[in-house]
Design a protein around this motif. Structure first.
Motif, PDB file in Angstrom:
ATOM      1  N   ARG A 101      32.506  52.293  34.016  1.00  0.00           N
ATOM      2  CA  ARG A 101      32.678  51.014  34.695  1.00  0.00           C
ATOM      3  C   ARG A 101      34.169  50.666  34.791  1.00  0.00           C
ATOM      4  N   VAL A 102      34.527  49.996  35.864  1.00  0.00           N
ATOM      5  CA  VAL A 102      35.860  49.391  35.948  1.00  0.00           C
ATOM      6  C   VAL A 102      35.824  48.128  35.101  1.00  0.00           C
ATOM      7  N   ARG A 125      40.649  44.875  43.088  1.00  0.00           N
ATOM      8  CA  ARG A 125      39.549  45.378  43.917  1.00  0.00           C
ATOM      9  C   ARG A 125      39.936  45.543  45.383  1.00  0.00           C
ATOM     10  N   TRP A 157      31.413  47.583  38.022  1.00  0.00           N
ATOM     11  CA  TRP A 157      32.406  46.943  37.169  1.00  0.00           C
ATOM     12  C   TRP A 157      31.746  46.104  36.083  1.00  0.00           C
TER      13      TRP A 157
END
Length: 710
Positions: A101-102, A125, A157
């Protein structure tokens, strides 16, 4: 006229069948951010060695990642010091390292921090500089921009909103939303379900006895047995923050090491500490939060006994500020000597760091800004235990340190992330102090900070800072105090830049009236408000009243400050921009107004903001007078200066390029002029929106230039 100029701006309309607007602004135009504050690294200092007894919560959070689903909001709630942020940090590391995940981490303590962090999320983003500028300046809804980019993120994210102890901040502007592309995790002391509709709440409480004992053993393994650690943990209420402080103390005793038994005997002493934990919901009948005060007090007593009382003084000084990252550079100033010798600040800070009373955090991308961070519960307990006689000196010193971190006269310049970091500390200090003289001094710092924000284009943060500061200070000083009125004046000018013209006019008229009654019409503060008001009046269409007020302001500033003061020259430059061709000729015959750029360069320097602004207005005057070659040459040089200083997307640079498009076209270089206007229209549409008056005026000019192409 459709266009609206701002600050030293002026909207002009040509006669005949043309309808063309120009925008000029010289009061410290918006700056391009050097880069958004980092949202990829949690600003939480040192995480615990081992996270004890949070397995069930972490397993539930991981299940959301395993399911590959989105639209989840998790709320970790509990009293201050119970380890909510530590759990969030552990989950953040798992989500980024194991699940790809970001990770995005935002401090949600107050509106300014939340807004800054969420706009940094949008930048991460993929949001463009122009869109960010428009959101930052209030031209488009900031939350909508952020969530549009979160919803279209190519990568899944995790967004952490840490320390959201005032949920109303998230409600204002609708910052808390869901998206199928990610998971939101909130940490807060507020547990009421009404604040978190649709969210899954997870309580983070004190630790079980065995896990609490192991936390102490993790930190100080050689000071006692697990059973002894369990006894200490019980006396500390098994609160993670208290355990961390106790373990840090025990592990750093060198000359006369303490055992856990010795530490326990000292804990039996009653200490007069009333812990403040504002905003927390009651979680149990046996609330152990007061034990944090006992824990840190033992450490501070040991500092004093070992000849390091400066550590006590430094912690009390830091506690006057907010539980937010504080740039270390603030403490590196001679002003700290009023509380402790500057030469001892380094060793005092190291002692606090070694004993986990404060933490080191780096804020921002790359190396970032080196900061120190104290836990809110701990700092509140320190404030409660500080002798009342010391508070005025601590507050005055804290205010002077914050003031020393700002320029005496803020000017246009590049984005400086330190400004937003200082804002919560200024507001917290105003809430702490009650001495009128100190309140006035800190309010002046708050106004100067807001001015600096204003002149880097961060208008929402400037408004939040100076508006809140004026309201807080007025409770002590009264609405008619000079410092309060100066803050209200700055607030009015920020409202103007936010496009709230009617509110700005009302605020500035009310402030100017009060200042003239108390200090006189030619007082510098009155003249500052008058200069701001004439800008608003001009944009509201009251040209005659605006020009009359501008002439009076320029004359008053010349009498009060002298003919070559930057503020005097700025007002005269505004006159240069406000007159038509015939008026310019008459005024130049009387006062030599057209020689103003040379006078500015001689007395301020050629690169001074006022000097460059005077050249911009002078180029417009030359264009109106039909001196096209001179106007084109001058605006070309001014445009290059603006592009280097402010970047291509900002109003001051776009205004110069629009005038350059007109001069190039008037000289027969039609294709070049149209190409310039194409770019101006595109950039204004991106940063301000298609329907903003500046965009509409630029689009009308572009259409006219195309229609008149040979």
């Amino acid at each position: 006229m459709d266009g609206r100029a701002q600050d030293d701006g002026r909207v002009y309309q040509a006669s005949g069948d043309q309808h063309i607007s120009e925008h000029h602004h010289y009061d410290g135009g918006p700056q391009a951010p050097a880069g958004p504050d980092s949202v990829r690294r949690p600003a939480v200092g040192r995480p615990p060695l081992v996270l004890r007894d949070r397995t069930e919560v972490l397993d539930r959070l991981r299940s959301a990642l395993t399911a590959q689903s989105g639209d989840d909001i998790f709320v970790l709630y509990g009293m201050g010091g119970c380890g909510k942020t530590a759990v969030a940090h552990a989950f953040f590391q798992t989500a980024t390292a194991e699940y790809g995940r970001v990770g995005l981490w935002v401090n949600a303590t107050d509106r300014a921090s939340l807004r800054s962090g969420m706009l940094a999320v949008a930048a991460d983003r993929g949001a463009a500089d122009g869109e960010l500028l428009a959101a930052r300046n209030g031209y488009r809804p900031a939350a909508d921009l952020v969530w549009r980019y979160l919803a279209s993120s190519p990568d899944p994210w995790l967004l952490v909103l840490d320390n959201a102890d005032d949920p109303a901040i998230l409600s204002d502007g609708s910052w808390l939303r869901t998206s199928p592309r990610g998971t939101v995790l909130v940490t807060t002391r507020r547990a009421a379900p009404r604040w978190w509709p649709g969210a899954e709440l997870q309580h983070i409480g004190v630790l079980p006895r065995e896990d609490a004992a192991r936390v102490l053993r993790d930190l100080a393994p050689h000071t006692g047995t697990l059973a002894q650690a369990a006894e200490i943990a019980d006396r500390l209420g098994r609160l993670p923050l208290a355990l961390t402080l106790a373990g840090g103390f025990l592990s750093h005793q060198v000359i006369e090491p303490w055992t856990m038994d010795v530490y326990g005997r000292h804990l039996e002493e009653e200490l007069p500490v009333q812990l403040l934990d504002r905003g927390a919901d009651a979680l149990s009948d046996a609330d152990p939060r007061h034990l944090v005060g006992q824990t840190w007090q033992l450490t501070l007593d040991a500092f004093a006994a070992r000849g390091l009382p400066e550590a006590v003084d430094l912690l009390r000084l830091i506690a006057r500020l907010a539980p937010e990252p504080l740039p270390l550079s603030v403490l590196n100033d001679d002003g700290i000597s009023a509380v402790l010798p500057r030469g001892r600040a380094e060793s005092a800070l190291r002692a606090l760091l070694d004993h986990s009373l404060v933490e080191r955090v780096d804020v921002g991308d790359n190396a970032g800004l080196r900061c120190v961070l104290g836990h809110g519960v701990l700092l509140d307990s320190v404030v409660a235990a500080t002798p009342a006689a010391q508070a005025p000196v601590l507050d005055a010193t804290a205010g002077r340190l914050l003031g020393a971190a700002l320029p005496e006269v803020p000017d246009a310049g590049p984005y400086d992330p330190r400004l937003r970091l200082l804002a919560p500390h200024v507001r917290a200090l105003l809430r702490r102090t009650g001495e009128p003289a100190v309140v006035a001094e800190v309010l002046e710092v708050a106004t100067r900070l807001a001015t600096a924000m204003h002149r880097t284009g961060d208008y929402p943060s400037a408004w939040e800072t100076v508006g809140a500061a004026a309201d807080i200070a007025a409770r002590t000083l009264g609405d008619g105090h000079r410092a309060v009125l100066a803050a209200r004046s700055r607030a009015g000018r920020v409202l103007f830049r936010l496009g709230r013209y009617t509110e700005a006019e009302e605020s500035l008229r009310r402030t100017l009236t009060a200042q003239r009654q108390r200090f006189g019409a030619d007082d510098p503060d009155s003249l500052d408000s008058a200069h701001g008001l004439q800008l608003v009046l001009r944009n509201l269409g009251h040209a005659e009243e605006s020009l009359t007020l501008l002439y009076a302001t320029a004359a008053g500033r010349q009498a009060a400050l002298g003919p070559w003061h930057p503020l005097t020259l700025r007002s005269r430059s505004s006159i240069l921009a406000a007159l038509g061709a015939a008026e310019l000729t008459a005024e130049d015959g009387r006062t030599g107004l057209l020689s103003l750029p040379g006078q500015c360069a001689e007395h301020l320097g050629v690169d001074h903001t006022v000097s460059v602004g005077a050249r911009h207005n002078h180029a417009w005057a030359l264009f109106q007078l039909g001196r096209l070659e001179e106007a084109d040459s001058e605006i070309g040089e001014v445009t290059e200066t603006y592009l280097q200083r402010f970047g291509p997307d900002y109003p001051i640079a776009l205004a110069a390029r629009q005038l350059q498009a007109r001069t190039r076209t008037a000289l027969g270089h039609t294709d070049e002029g149209i190409a310039l206007m194409d770019d101006v229209v595109a950039r204004r549409a991106q940063s301000l929106g298609q329907d903003h008056p500046f965009t509409v005026a630029s689009r009308d000019l572009l259409r006219r230039l195309r229609a008149e192409r040979p």
